[in-house]
Design a protein around this motif. Sequence first.
Motif, PDB file in Angstrom:
ATOM      1  N   ILE A 222      28.658  33.721  52.093  1.00 54.67           N
ATOM      2  CA  ILE A 222      29.191  33.815  53.764  1.00 54.67           C
ATOM      3  C   ILE A 222      31.045  33.674  53.773  1.00 54.67           C
ATOM      4  O   ILE A 222      31.327  34.630  54.132  1.00 54.67           O
ATOM      5  CB  ILE A 222      28.511  33.100  54.766  1.00 54.67           C
ATOM      6  N   VAL A 223      31.095  32.538  53.520  1.00 53.74           N
ATOM      7  CA  VAL A 223      32.122  32.388  53.680  1.00 53.74           C
ATOM      8  C   VAL A 223      33.430  33.487  53.185  1.00 53.74           C
ATOM      9  O   VAL A 223      34.233  33.644  53.817  1.00 53.74           O
ATOM     10  CB  VAL A 223      32.724  30.916  53.220  1.00 53.74           C
ATOM     11  N   SER A 224      33.165  33.519  51.626  1.00 52.50           N
ATOM     12  CA  SER A 224      33.774  34.631  50.587  1.00 52.50           C
ATOM     13  C   SER A 224      33.557  35.731  51.533  1.00 52.50           C
ATOM     14  O   SER A 224      35.166  36.358  51.334  1.00 52.50           O
ATOM     15  CB  SER A 224      33.236  34.567  48.726  1.00 52.50           C
ATOM     16  N   ASP A 225      32.297  36.146  51.897  1.00 48.98           N
ATOM     17  CA  ASP A 225      32.784  37.714  53.267  1.00 48.98           C
ATOM     18  C   ASP A 225      33.014  37.702  53.587  1.00 48.98           C
ATOM     19  O   ASP A 225      34.329  38.344  53.706  1.00 48.98           O
ATOM     20  CB  ASP A 225      30.807  38.203  53.192  1.00 48.98           C
ATOM     21  N   TYR A 226      33.731  36.986  54.104  1.00 47.17           N
ATOM     22  CA  TYR A 226      34.370  36.905  55.439  1.00 47.17           C
ATOM     23  C   TYR A 226      35.426  36.861  55.140  1.00 47.17           C
ATOM     24  O   TYR A 226      36.683  37.486  55.825  1.00 47.17           O
ATOM     25  CB  TYR A 226      34.604  35.644  56.703  1.00 47.17           C
ATOM     26  N   ASP A 227      36.191  35.584  54.251  1.00 45.74           N
ATOM     27  CA  ASP A 227      37.592  35.831  53.875  1.00 45.74           C
ATOM     28  C   ASP A 227      37.795  37.150  53.343  1.00 45.74           C
ATOM     29  O   ASP A 227      39.362  37.601  53.251  1.00 45.74           O
ATOM     30  CB  ASP A 227      37.214  34.874  52.474  1.00 45.74           C
ATOM     31  N   THR A 228      37.422  37.932  52.632  1.00 41.81           N
ATOM     32  CA  THR A 228      37.758  39.105  51.950  1.00 41.81           C
ATOM     33  C   THR A 228      37.293  40.431  53.182  1.00 41.81           C
ATOM     34  O   THR A 228      37.886  41.430  52.992  1.00 41.81           O
ATOM     35  CB  THR A 228      37.406  39.088  50.378  1.00 41.81           C
ATOM     36  N   GLU A 229      36.946  40.387  54.071  1.00 35.86           N
ATOM     37  CA  GLU A 229      36.731  41.234  54.939  1.00 35.86           C
ATOM     38  C   GLU A 229      37.962  41.365  54.990  1.00 35.86           C
ATOM     39  O   GLU A 229      39.072  41.088  55.617  1.00 35.86           O
ATOM     40  CB  GLU A 229      36.096  40.677  56.386  1.00 35.86           C
ATOM     41  N   ASP A 230      37.681  43.118  55.771  1.00 35.28           N
ATOM     42  CA  ASP A 230      39.337  44.021  55.612  1.00 35.28           C
ATOM     43  C   ASP A 230      39.669  43.494  57.650  1.00 35.28           C
ATOM     44  O   ASP A 230      39.611  43.958  58.073  1.00 35.28           O
ATOM     45  CB  ASP A 230      39.268  45.444  55.593  1.00 35.28           C
ATOM     46  N   LEU A 231      40.359  42.496  57.534  1.00 32.69           N
ATOM     47  CA  LEU A 231      40.765  41.599  58.912  1.00 32.69           C
ATOM     48  C   LEU A 231      42.175  42.531  59.361  1.00 32.69           C
ATOM     49  O   LEU A 231      42.652  42.602  59.215  1.00 32.69           O
ATOM     50  CB  LEU A 231      40.983  40.491  58.958  1.00 32.69           C
ATOM     51  N   PRO A 232      41.997  42.350  60.709  1.00 33.97           N
ATOM     52  CA  PRO A 232      42.918  43.436  61.496  1.00 33.97           C
ATOM     53  C   PRO A 232      44.323  42.598  61.400  1.00 33.97           C
ATOM     54  O   PRO A 232      44.396  41.083  61.232  1.00 33.97           O
ATOM     55  CB  PRO A 232      42.719  43.681  63.318  1.00 33.97           C
ATOM     56  N   SER A 233      44.871  43.110  61.629  1.00 34.14           N
ATOM     57  CA  SER A 233      46.478  42.560  61.363  1.00 34.14           C
ATOM     58  C   SER A 233      46.661  41.244  62.536  1.00 34.14           C
ATOM     59  O   SER A 233      46.011  41.887  64.091  1.00 34.14           O
ATOM     60  CB  SER A 233      47.785  43.271  61.665  1.00 34.14           C
ATOM     61  N   SER A 234      47.303  40.776  62.263  1.00 31.46           N
ATOM     62  CA  SER A 234      47.685  39.302  63.691  1.00 31.46           C
ATOM     63  C   SER A 234      48.624  40.087  64.521  1.00 31.46           C
ATOM     64  O   SER A 234      49.244  40.762  64.034  1.00 31.46           O
ATOM     65  CB  SER A 234      47.708  38.397  63.335  1.00 31.46           C
TER      66      SER A 234
ATOM     67  N   LYS B 179      41.408  39.493  69.264  1.00 29.58           N
ATOM     68  CA  LYS B 179      41.883  40.434  68.961  1.00 29.58           C
ATOM     69  C   LYS B 179      42.587  40.925  70.611  1.00 29.58           C
ATOM     70  O   LYS B 179      43.812  41.592  70.867  1.00 29.58           O
ATOM     71  CB  LYS B 179      41.699  41.438  68.147  1.00 29.58           C
ATOM     72  N   LYS B 180      41.179  41.544  70.949  1.00 27.03           N
ATOM     73  CA  LYS B 180      41.535  42.150  72.546  1.00 27.03           C
ATOM     74  C   LYS B 180      42.506  41.645  73.791  1.00 27.03           C
ATOM     75  O   LYS B 180      43.427  41.742  74.161  1.00 27.03           O
ATOM     76  CB  LYS B 180      39.970  42.181  73.017  1.00 27.03           C
ATOM     77  N   ALA B 181      41.807  40.233  73.317  1.00 26.19           N
ATOM     78  CA  ALA B 181      42.617  39.216  74.261  1.00 26.19           C
ATOM     79  C   ALA B 181      44.793  39.715  73.840  1.00 26.19           C
ATOM     80  O   ALA B 181      45.453  39.615  75.053  1.00 26.19           O
ATOM     81  CB  ALA B 181      42.336  38.125  73.995  1.00 26.19           C
ATOM     82  N   LYS B 182      45.187  39.190  73.089  1.00 22.72           N
ATOM     83  CA  LYS B 182      46.196  39.379  72.579  1.00 22.72           C
ATOM     84  C   LYS B 182      46.300  40.908  72.818  1.00 22.72           C
ATOM     85  O   LYS B 182      48.104  40.517  73.232  1.00 22.72           O
ATOM     86  CB  LYS B 182      46.148  38.778  70.727  1.00 22.72           C
ATOM     87  N   GLU B 183      45.875  41.921  72.815  1.00 20.94           N
ATOM     88  CA  GLU B 183      45.794  43.046  72.527  1.00 20.94           C
ATOM     89  C   GLU B 183      46.962  43.378  74.260  1.00 20.94           C
ATOM     90  O   GLU B 183      47.396  43.810  74.919  1.00 20.94           O
ATOM     91  CB  GLU B 183      45.788  44.126  72.248  1.00 20.94           C
ATOM     92  N   THR B 184      45.906  43.296  75.163  1.00 22.18           N
ATOM     93  CA  THR B 184      45.767  42.746  75.932  1.00 22.18           C
ATOM     94  C   THR B 184      46.867  42.365  77.695  1.00 22.18           C
ATOM     95  O   THR B 184      46.592  42.639  78.436  1.00 22.18           O
ATOM     96  CB  THR B 184      44.394  43.099  77.603  1.00 22.18           C
ATOM     97  N   LYS B 185      46.694  41.003  76.713  1.00 25.43           N
ATOM     98  CA  LYS B 185      48.068  39.595  77.245  1.00 25.43           C
ATOM     99  C   LYS B 185      46.613  39.437  78.159  1.00 25.43           C
ATOM    100  O   LYS B 185      47.022  38.725  79.750  1.00 25.43           O
ATOM    101  CB  LYS B 185      49.161  40.224  77.966  1.00 25.43           C
ATOM    102  N   ALA B 186      45.189  39.495  78.066  1.00 25.82           N
ATOM    103  CA  ALA B 186      44.338  38.439  79.138  1.00 25.82           C
ATOM    104  C   ALA B 186      44.151  37.751  78.260  1.00 25.82           C
ATOM    105  O   ALA B 186      44.429  37.123  77.850  1.00 25.82           O
ATOM    106  CB  ALA B 186      43.320  40.008  79.399  1.00 25.82           C
TER     107      ALA B 186
END
Length: 343
Positions: free
Chosen positions: A331-343, A142-149
């Motif tokens: 573990i998979v369920s916790d990751y899938d349902t996490e409030d991830l940042p938008s792409s 996410k940081k690489a995408k925002e900074t175009k790094a």
Amino acid sequence: MPTSWNQQPPKSMNQNTDEPSPSKPAKKGFSWLERMETFIAEEPIRSMDDLIVSATVRNRIETTLNRLRFHDVLYNEWNLKKIDPHGNRVAINLFGLPGTGKSFCAEAIAHYLQRKIIKINYAEIESKYVGETPKNITAAFKKAKETKAVLFFDEADSILGKRLTNVTQSADHGVNVSRSTMLLELDKFDGVVIFATNLAGNYDQAFVRRILSHIEFELPDQECRIKLWEYLLVAEIPRDNNVTPEWLGDVSDGLAGGDILNVVIASASCAVERIGEERKVLQTDILAEINHVRTSKSKIGSRSQSNRKVSVTEMPIEDLPADARERYDQIVSDYDTEDLPSS
């Protein structure tokens, strides 16, 4: 390589160790913004002009970069987008022996592309908390995408290693989820990712297929060694007249660029304590340090030790013990349902 030593102020005994910093991965409970702040986009210092590699390696690098230089022609005029709809992503794997210029090359590529670089090793994204490492991986992309790094993963075999199939404990589940997360993030990332490793044989084949270019960095030949000595033994270092680039190239067969750098620093450190006209680097200094490097490499971290094979017993997920399967699903369920940042 730093050119000077800077004293750092002593750390307070009461320093709050929970504050995020570039050198410490985010802990459990950190927000996405705090996680992303642990990854720093830096201005690259090394350039392609300073990169000393064989003609074969340089040609492979330039061919890979052509995909970015001529992207519009390749994917629009020549319609490569028809067969490669994810053509905006460029993943490069630099592999080979230590000290052969892989990290240098990653920074030089970022400089060539006029982009910043985010340097990451596994220690910076690994977390002792189950389920946290995948979140750190997502934050890095996410940081690489925002900074175009350019996103650079050093020691990438720790991140791209084969997924475990003989899963018996929660730590094994965490490893598999982390590597699956890396696959997902790599698939949807429209940027430049560079991996570097000394142990490319440990890569999972799923990652190998997703990487555009695999470039092997070999030990420098005679011509490259001469250029490395000319670059690293800077003009300001006094040396005896018989310490010539040609002689240095002859006596350093089998040394990598990183080894030559160490020899230069050690030889200069030996010569500097002398007085008067003797305060210069001599052939004996160079030969002694080359011998020291060769002896150290044969006794410490030898190739036979570093290339040990690890056997893996495959086991389908459905054959896992009930408790292990339950933990994996959680573990998979916790990751899938996490409030991830938008792409």
